[in-house]
Design an enzyme around this catalytic site. Structure first.
Site, short mmCIF file in Angstrom:
data_model
loop_
_atom_site.label_atom_id
_atom_site.label_comp_id
_atom_site.label_asym_id
_atom_site.label_seq_id
_atom_site.Cartn_x
_atom_site.Cartn_y
_atom_site.Cartn_z
N LEU A 63 54.51 5.36 -11.66
CA LEU A 63 53.45 5.57 -12.65
C LEU A 63 52.33 4.59 -12.35
CD1 LEU A 63 55.58 5.89 -15.90
CD2 LEU A 63 53.92 7.59 -15.15
N SER A 64 51.10 5.08 -12.32
CA SER A 64 49.96 4.19 -12.16
C SER A 64 49.72 3.42 -13.45
CB SER A 64 48.71 5.00 -11.80
OG SER A 64 48.84 5.58 -10.52
#
Length: 339
Positions: A63-64
């Site tokens: 996940l960014s």
């Protein structure tokens, strides 16, 4: 990458911080972020890190940072009815938020390199549809994920209004990404350590704007031996909704709105998109109803005194369950949700 805003105690707290720092700037994007709890996309045991403005990776799952997703969502300038392609769709977190904005008459596709991540994304999507209270508050375009290398998409694939690539794009792949975009469309991708917004202004013309300095892992290029053919990625077809599905959408919309509306239709590209115009009389009646409801709630709070009662009511579900319909049809209208 991340750390631009303070950590939050929960999802709403994180969104408040992103708003204060001007990463989230529009109401439409804010609503999508509040509707999807970022912590739901973390593995058990790692949720404590979900509300920090940091990227997270475990194996192939990634996940960014929230500040990156915020800038991406704002830069895409999403609207109902658009088509969206997510290259490197990962957990499906971003695609699910996009689906809340583009609605049931949009197109929502994702390509992900790792099969285990696609399965993870499908599980998270199913959990959202079955269990999230937000699902009944929005009209939703369900993402469709396929396994494959996004650099091997079939040359005859259709184009999209909006595209996001979640991995670093090398200069020699820039034009490859651009041709997937419709004229007037927007592509957001990291290139040369800059999150970049590219708008296609003509058949062979584009405008670029740097948004934010970023650091992304590069796109994975498929290794092939001499004479070995690439595993071509076939994007999902753009399917026409069935009459049964359209009926479900409009019944749920009618019950959710609780107001009489006038249906009109407009052409967006080659798609016929329904638009709603509210009756002024009905809008006034609705405002009066809302005001009376607020007064009743305030009076109830005074009666309760110091006792705090947290009660969540799914109004749409209650309305569907009250319809004089067979139970099997009610279940269909509820998308077979159990709560």
């Amino acid at each position: 990458m991340g750390g631009a805003v303070s950590a939050g105690e929960d999802n709403d707290d994180l969104i408040d911080n992103l708003k204060e720092a001007q990463y989230i700037r529009t109401e439409r994007v804010e609503q999508a972020f509040r509707a999807i709890d970022r912590g739901d996309y973390y593995l058990d045991g790692y949720r404590d890190s979900a509300y920090k403005d940091l990227a997270w990776k475990h194996g192939n799952i990634h996940l960014s940072a929230p500040c990156i997703y915020s800038e991406v969502m704002e830069a895409l300038k999403l609207q109902p009815g658009l088509s969206f392609l997510n290259l490197g769709s990962g957990t499906g977190y971003l695609s699910t938020m996009v689906g809340l904005i583009i609605g049931p008459f949009g197109v929502n596709h994702g390509v992900e390199l790792h099969r285990d991540v696609v399965e993870y994304a499908r599980d998270k999507l199913e959990d959202f549809i079955k269990n999230s209270d937000s699902f009944d508050k929005f009209e939703f375009c369900e993402p469709v994920f396929v396994v494959g290398n996004c650099l091997e998409i079939a040359t005859d694939s259709h184009q999209y209004d909006r595209i996001y690539c979640g991995a670093g794009v090398q200069k020699d792949h820039e034009n490859y990404m651009k041709v997937l975009l419709k004229i007037g469309g927007i592509l957001v991708m990291p290139i040369d350590d800059q999150l970049t917004q590219i708008t296609r202004t003509g058949q062979s013309s584009w405008e670029s704007k740097n948004i934010l300095a970023v650091s992304f892992a590069p796109l994975v290029q498929q290794n092939r031996g001499d004479g070995e053919k690439a595993d071509t990625v076939q994007l999902p077809p753009v399917a026409v909704r069935t009459l049964q599905d359209l009926s479900r959408i409009y019944i749920r919309r009618t019950l959710r709105c609780r107001r009489r509306r006038i249906n009109t239709y407009v052409f967006v590209g080659n798609q016929l998109i329904p638009q709603m115009v509210e009756s002024e009389e009905e809008e006034q009646n609705h405002n009066e109803e809302e005001h009376n409801k607020e007064l009743e709630e305030e009076e109830e709070e005074r009666d309760i005194g110091d006792i705090e009662i947290i009660r969540q009511v799914n109004v749409l579900r209650d309305q569907i369950m009250a319809l004089p319909l067979p139970e099997s049809l009610k279940a269909y209208l509820l998308y077979f949700r159990e709560k």
